[in-house]
Design a protein around this motif. Structure first.
Motif, PDB file in Angstrom:
ATOM      1  N   ALA A  19      54.935  36.347  57.563  1.00 36.17           N
ATOM      2  CA  ALA A  19      54.701  36.760  58.950  1.00 36.17           C
ATOM      3  C   ALA A  19      53.230  37.079  59.191  1.00 36.17           C
ATOM      4  O   ALA A  19      52.663  36.725  60.235  1.00 36.17           O
ATOM      5  CB  ALA A  19      55.572  37.964  59.281  1.00 36.17           C
ATOM      6  N   LEU A  20      52.594  37.725  58.223  1.00 35.44           N
ATOM      7  CA  LEU A  20      51.179  38.050  58.360  1.00 35.44           C
ATOM      8  C   LEU A  20      50.316  36.797  58.361  1.00 35.44           C
ATOM      9  O   LEU A  20      49.313  36.706  59.088  1.00 35.44           O
ATOM     10  CB  LEU A  20      50.739  38.995  57.235  1.00 35.44           C
ATOM     11  N   ASN A  21      50.716  35.799  57.546  1.00 36.79           N
ATOM     12  CA  ASN A  21      49.996  34.524  57.550  1.00 36.79           C
ATOM     13  C   ASN A  21      50.102  33.846  58.910  1.00 36.79           C
ATOM     14  O   ASN A  21      49.122  33.296  59.431  1.00 36.79           O
ATOM     15  CB  ASN A  21      50.545  33.592  56.462  1.00 36.79           C
ATOM     16  N   GLU A  22      51.307  33.876  59.481  1.00 34.50           N
ATOM     17  CA  GLU A  22      51.506  33.280  60.804  1.00 34.50           C
ATOM     18  C   GLU A  22      50.735  34.066  61.858  1.00 34.50           C
ATOM     19  O   GLU A  22      50.178  33.486  62.800  1.00 34.50           O
ATOM     20  CB  GLU A  22      53.001  33.262  61.152  1.00 34.50           C
ATOM     21  N   ARG A  25      47.233  33.049  62.468  1.00 33.96           N
ATOM     22  CA  ARG A  25      47.004  31.829  63.244  1.00 33.96           C
ATOM     23  C   ARG A  25      46.761  32.142  64.717  1.00 33.96           C
ATOM     24  O   ARG A  25      46.402  31.270  65.491  1.00 33.96           O
ATOM     25  CB  ARG A  25      48.214  30.895  63.115  1.00 33.96           C
ATOM     26  N   HIS A  26      47.005  33.410  65.090  1.00 30.12           N
ATOM     27  CA  HIS A  26      46.848  33.821  66.486  1.00 30.12           C
ATOM     28  C   HIS A  26      45.907  35.018  66.547  1.00 30.12           C
ATOM     29  O   HIS A  26      46.345  36.173  66.429  1.00 30.12           O
ATOM     30  CB  HIS A  26      48.208  34.171  67.081  1.00 30.12           C
ATOM     31  N   PRO A  27      44.618  34.780  66.727  1.00 33.33           N
ATOM     32  CA  PRO A  27      43.624  35.860  66.709  1.00 33.33           C
ATOM     33  C   PRO A  27      43.899  36.956  67.733  1.00 33.33           C
ATOM     34  O   PRO A  27      43.496  38.105  67.540  1.00 33.33           O
ATOM     35  CB  PRO A  27      42.308  35.130  67.033  1.00 33.33           C
ATOM     36  N   GLU A  28      44.592  36.594  68.827  1.00 35.10           N
ATOM     37  CA  GLU A  28      44.864  37.585  69.872  1.00 35.10           C
ATOM     38  C   GLU A  28      46.010  38.518  69.506  1.00 35.10           C
ATOM     39  O   GLU A  28      46.267  39.522  70.185  1.00 35.10           O
ATOM     40  CB  GLU A  28      45.194  36.876  71.196  1.00 35.10           C
ATOM     41  N   SER A  29      46.721  38.211  68.402  1.00 36.00           N
ATOM     42  CA  SER A  29      47.887  39.000  68.019  1.00 36.00           C
ATOM     43  C   SER A  29      47.492  40.413  67.599  1.00 36.00           C
ATOM     44  O   SER A  29      46.479  40.631  66.923  1.00 36.00           O
ATOM     45  CB  SER A  29      48.618  38.310  66.861  1.00 36.00           C
TER      46      SER A  29
END
Length: 283
Positions: A19-22, A25-29
């Motif tokens: 989940a952290l890897n995914e 992939r989304h810098p805004e997360s």
């Protein structure tokens, strides 16, 4: 001792690491979904433990109530529902909860509200509990537009708007299958570590399957196209081998087998149930 094998075991892809890897992939997360997922995982671990010792803890049997679908609730149904409701609320990331075991949606109190709605069946296939057949938890996650003014309309979104969906199957092993829109991955609970480990990366249904899965006890109520299709599964007109019938009766188990081995799982609408039997949270 096989030191090479032991070293490899220290580099496991856990569901949290995945989940952290995914998330990367989304810098805004901001990590809200990862926190929510960790609470779902905790609920799955709790239910997995309860299922394993259900007979010993006298959790098998009826609780004396019926759910919104008119089905008799099992004791383990009630416990599982309480576990997931509390886990999801305590995450601080949910706004609305929709459970098959509750007649009305649960709106989280304002101080604990987040931006997600979770629809779930805490224990699918519970009629199979007493005989030890695989059962499971099903969940789907939506985004709420305005957590301070959430309504039921926020919940009634198309399935294509889900940001994540999955299930956890409790059987010979405890397997959690998850999709966040970037493929489907399966994680198996390692009891010795207490962690879900990636064991089925990037699951894809085989192009051709040899299994059909359907409750043929409902055959007399099927419409003509459905009856014709199932008949051809048993008696192919092209001279090929007939498909094998495999039907468990727990949707999670039937879907899991279909994902891995291919084929088809169907529960069609019929004369008795013209709108079908699978609820929206299960779809």
């Amino acid at each position: 001792m096989d030191h090479a094998a032991e070293a490899q075991r220290t580099d496991l892809m856990t569901i949290t690491r995945h989940a952290l890897n995914e998330q990367g992939r989304h810098p805004e997360s901001r990590g809200d979904f990862t926190i929510l997922l960790s609470h779902i995982v905790l609920g799955c671990k709790f239910v997995a433990s309860a299922v394993n010792k259900a007979g010993l803890a006298k959790l098998i049997g009826l609780a004396g109530e019926t759910n919104v679908q008119g089905e008799e609730q099992k004791k383990l149904d009630v416990l599982s529902n309480e576990v997931f409701v509390k886990a999801l609320v305590s995450s601080g990331r949910t706004c609305v909860l929709v459970s098959e075991e509750n007649e009305a949606a649960i709106f989280v109190d304002a101080p604990l509200r987040g931006k997600y709605c979770v629809c779930f069946d805490p224990l699918d296939g519970s009629s199979n509990i007493d005989c030890g057949v695989s059962i499971g938890t099903i969940f789907g996650i939506y985004m709420i537009k305005d957590k301070d003014n959430a309504t039921l309309e926020d919940v009634l979104q198309p399935g294509t708007h889900m940001i994540a969906a999955g299930y956890c199957m409790y059987g010979s092993s405890c397997t959690l299958v998850l999709s966040t829109g970037n493929g489907v991955n399966g994680f198996t609970l390692d009891p010795s570590l207490g962690e879900f480990i990636l064991t089925h990366p990037n699951i894809k249904i085989p192009n051709k399957g040899k299994i059909y899965s359907v409750n043929e006890g409902n055959a007399r109520n099927w419409d003509a196209p459905t009856a014709k299709y199932v008949e051809r599964c048993k008696f192919p007109q092209d001279g090929s081998s007939p498909k094998s019938l495999r039907y468990i009766g727990s949707m999670v188990a039937d879907v899991h087998r279909t994902l891995l081995y291919g084929g088809i799982f169907l529960y069609p609408a019929d004369k008795k149930s013209p709108n079908g039997k699978l609820r929206y949270a299960d779809a």
